[in-house]
Design a protein around this motif. Structure first.
Motif, PDB file in Angstrom:
ATOM      1  N   GLN A 111       7.968  22.024 -28.529  1.00  0.00           N
ATOM      2  CA  GLN A 111       7.330  23.311 -28.837  1.00  0.00           C
ATOM      3  C   GLN A 111       6.363  23.168 -30.009  1.00  0.00           C
ATOM      4  N   ALA A 112       6.735  22.378 -31.008  1.00  0.00           N
ATOM      5  CA  ALA A 112       5.851  22.175 -32.160  1.00  0.00           C
ATOM      6  C   ALA A 112       4.571  21.460 -31.747  1.00  0.00           C
ATOM      7  N   VAL A 113       4.681  20.494 -30.848  1.00  0.00           N
ATOM      8  CA  VAL A 113       3.482  19.799 -30.358  1.00  0.00           C
ATOM      9  C   VAL A 113       2.637  20.765 -29.532  1.00  0.00           C
ATOM     10  N   ARG A 114       3.284  21.521 -28.679  1.00  0.00           N
ATOM     11  CA  ARG A 114       2.564  22.500 -27.850  1.00  0.00           C
ATOM     12  C   ARG A 114       1.799  23.501 -28.702  1.00  0.00           C
ATOM     13  N   ASP A 115       2.415  23.963 -29.781  1.00  0.00           N
ATOM     14  CA  ASP A 115       1.824  25.000 -30.621  1.00  0.00           C
ATOM     15  C   ASP A 115       0.916  24.458 -31.728  1.00  0.00           C
ATOM     16  N   PHE A 116       0.806  23.149 -31.854  1.00  0.00           N
ATOM     17  CA  PHE A 116       0.018  22.549 -32.932  1.00  0.00           C
ATOM     18  C   PHE A 116      -1.424  23.059 -32.892  1.00  0.00           C
ATOM     19  N   ASP A 117      -1.913  23.527 -34.048  1.00  0.00           N
ATOM     20  CA  ASP A 117      -3.294  24.025 -34.114  1.00  0.00           C
ATOM     21  C   ASP A 117      -3.970  23.675 -35.443  1.00  0.00           C
ATOM     22  N   GLN A 118      -3.458  22.684 -36.123  1.00  0.00           N
ATOM     23  CA  GLN A 118      -3.977  22.308 -37.440  1.00  0.00           C
ATOM     24  C   GLN A 118      -5.100  21.271 -37.339  1.00  0.00           C
ATOM     25  N   PHE A 119      -6.010  21.450 -36.426  1.00  0.00           N
ATOM     26  CA  PHE A 119      -7.135  20.538 -36.267  1.00  0.00           C
ATOM     27  C   PHE A 119      -8.205  20.859 -37.303  1.00  0.00           C
ATOM     28  N   SER A 120      -8.797  19.820 -37.865  1.00  0.00           N
ATOM     29  CA  SER A 120      -9.856  20.004 -38.863  1.00  0.00           C
ATOM     30  C   SER A 120     -10.839  18.843 -38.744  1.00  0.00           C
ATOM     31  N   ASP A 121     -11.937  18.930 -39.489  1.00  0.00           N
ATOM     32  CA  ASP A 121     -12.894  17.822 -39.498  1.00  0.00           C
ATOM     33  C   ASP A 121     -12.245  16.545 -40.028  1.00  0.00           C
ATOM     34  N   GLY A 122     -11.262  16.685 -40.908  1.00  0.00           N
ATOM     35  CA  GLY A 122     -10.602  15.522 -41.487  1.00  0.00           C
ATOM     36  C   GLY A 122      -9.682  14.794 -40.532  1.00  0.00           C
ATOM     37  N   ASN A 123      -8.962  15.522 -39.681  1.00  0.00           N
ATOM     38  CA  ASN A 123      -8.025  14.857 -38.773  1.00  0.00           C
ATOM     39  C   ASN A 123      -8.482  14.856 -37.316  1.00  0.00           C
ATOM     40  N   ASP A 124      -9.585  15.514 -37.021  1.00  0.00           N
ATOM     41  CA  ASP A 124     -10.104  15.569 -35.649  1.00  0.00           C
ATOM     42  C   ASP A 124     -11.633  15.599 -35.670  1.00  0.00           C
ATOM     43  N   PRO A 125     -12.259  14.553 -36.245  1.00  0.00           N
ATOM     44  CA  PRO A 125     -13.709  14.596 -36.443  1.00  0.00           C
ATOM     45  C   PRO A 125     -14.512  14.685 -35.142  1.00  0.00           C
ATOM     46  N   TYR A 126     -13.944  14.206 -34.028  1.00  0.00           N
ATOM     47  CA  TYR A 126     -14.672  14.235 -32.756  1.00  0.00           C
ATOM     48  C   TYR A 126     -14.252  15.415 -31.876  1.00  0.00           C
ATOM     49  N   ARG A 127     -13.373  16.248 -32.402  1.00  0.00           N
ATOM     50  CA  ARG A 127     -12.892  17.446 -31.703  1.00  0.00           C
ATOM     51  C   ARG A 127     -12.289  17.132 -30.327  1.00  0.00           C
ATOM     52  N   GLU A 128     -11.512  16.043 -30.293  1.00  0.00           N
ATOM     53  CA  GLU A 128     -10.860  15.647 -29.047  1.00  0.00           C
ATOM     54  C   GLU A 128      -9.437  16.191 -28.924  1.00  0.00           C
ATOM     55  N   HIS A 129      -8.876  16.666 -30.032  1.00  0.00           N
ATOM     56  CA  HIS A 129      -7.495  17.168 -30.034  1.00  0.00           C
ATOM     57  C   HIS A 129      -6.551  16.122 -29.443  1.00  0.00           C
ATOM     58  N   ARG A 146       8.900  13.680 -40.688  1.00  0.00           N
ATOM     59  CA  ARG A 146       7.479  13.683 -40.369  1.00  0.00           C
ATOM     60  C   ARG A 146       7.323  13.115 -38.968  1.00  0.00           C
ATOM     61  N   MET A 147       6.589  13.826 -38.131  1.00  0.00           N
ATOM     62  CA  MET A 147       6.412  13.437 -36.732  1.00  0.00           C
ATOM     63  C   MET A 147       4.933  13.338 -36.411  1.00  0.00           C
ATOM     64  N   MET A 148       4.641  12.592 -35.365  1.00  0.00           N
ATOM     65  CA  MET A 148       3.264  12.385 -34.921  1.00  0.00           C
ATOM     66  C   MET A 148       3.209  12.494 -33.409  1.00  0.00           C
ATOM     67  N   TRP A 149       2.041  12.863 -32.933  1.00  0.00           N
ATOM     68  CA  TRP A 149       1.783  12.790 -31.496  1.00  0.00           C
ATOM     69  C   TRP A 149       0.370  12.245 -31.305  1.00  0.00           C
ATOM     70  N   LYS A 150       0.172  11.545 -30.204  1.00  0.00           N
ATOM     71  CA  LYS A 150      -1.110  10.905 -29.929  1.00  0.00           C
ATOM     72  C   LYS A 150      -1.327  10.867 -28.430  1.00  0.00           C
ATOM     73  N   ILE A 151      -2.566  11.072 -28.015  1.00  0.00           N
ATOM     74  CA  ILE A 151      -2.921  10.966 -26.599  1.00  0.00           C
ATOM     75  C   ILE A 151      -3.782   9.731 -26.417  1.00  0.00           C
ATOM     76  N   ASP A 152      -3.372   8.884 -25.469  1.00  0.00           N
ATOM     77  CA  ASP A 152      -4.137   7.688 -25.107  1.00  0.00           C
ATOM     78  C   ASP A 152      -4.627   7.833 -23.679  1.00  0.00           C
ATOM     79  N   TYR A 153      -5.686   7.108 -23.360  1.00  0.00           N
ATOM     80  CA  TYR A 153      -6.344   7.221 -22.060  1.00  0.00           C
ATOM     81  C   TYR A 153      -6.226   5.900 -21.307  1.00  0.00           C
ATOM     82  N   TYR A 154      -5.536   5.936 -20.176  1.00  0.00           N
ATOM     83  CA  TYR A 154      -5.318   4.737 -19.361  1.00  0.00           C
ATOM     84  C   TYR A 154      -5.973   4.904 -17.995  1.00  0.00           C
ATOM     85  N   ASP A 155      -6.083   3.781 -17.288  1.00  0.00           N
ATOM     86  CA  ASP A 155      -6.521   3.869 -15.900  1.00  0.00           C
ATOM     87  C   ASP A 155      -5.399   4.547 -15.104  1.00  0.00           C
ATOM     88  N   ARG A 156      -5.648   4.892 -13.866  1.00  0.00           N
ATOM     89  CA  ARG A 156      -4.680   5.674 -13.078  1.00  0.00           C
ATOM     90  C   ARG A 156      -3.337   4.946 -12.901  1.00  0.00           C
TER      91      ARG A 156
END
Length: 99
Positions: free
Chosen positions: A33-51, A62-72
């Protein structure tokens, strides 16, 4: 598409680490739920606005989440992360100490 995955579980795979899993099922729900509701994006932590990354504190950790892009097939990086026809997004949620 990153927000669709993070908020609704669409267009990719959600993975949690052993550290998150060890918190127990009720706490895992809180973390998701915390990841789903995360909205603390800024120029400092999301400079390319990719979320595609975030950190937060929950349950005393302290927790982290990250999205990576793979082939299918999820074997290599995606040739074009903007194209859902050739990309599988993977959202990984972890304790910061697991990074």
């Amino acid at each position: 598409m990153n927000d669709e995955l993070r908020r609704y579980g669409r267009h990719g795979v959600i993975s949690i680490t052993r550290g998150i899993s060890a918190l127990g099922s009720l706490q895992v729900i809180e973390v998701l739920q915390a990841v789903r509701d995360f909205d603390q994006f800024s120029d400092g932590n999301d400079p390319y606005r990719e979320h595609d990354f975030g950190t937060f504190r929950l349950l005393g950790d302290r927790m982290m989440w990250k999205i990576d892009y793979y082939d299918r097939e999820r074997r290599y990086g995606s040739p074009d992360p903007a194209d859902p026809a050739v990309t599988c997004r993977v959202l990984t949620i972890m304790l910061a100490e697991e990074y």
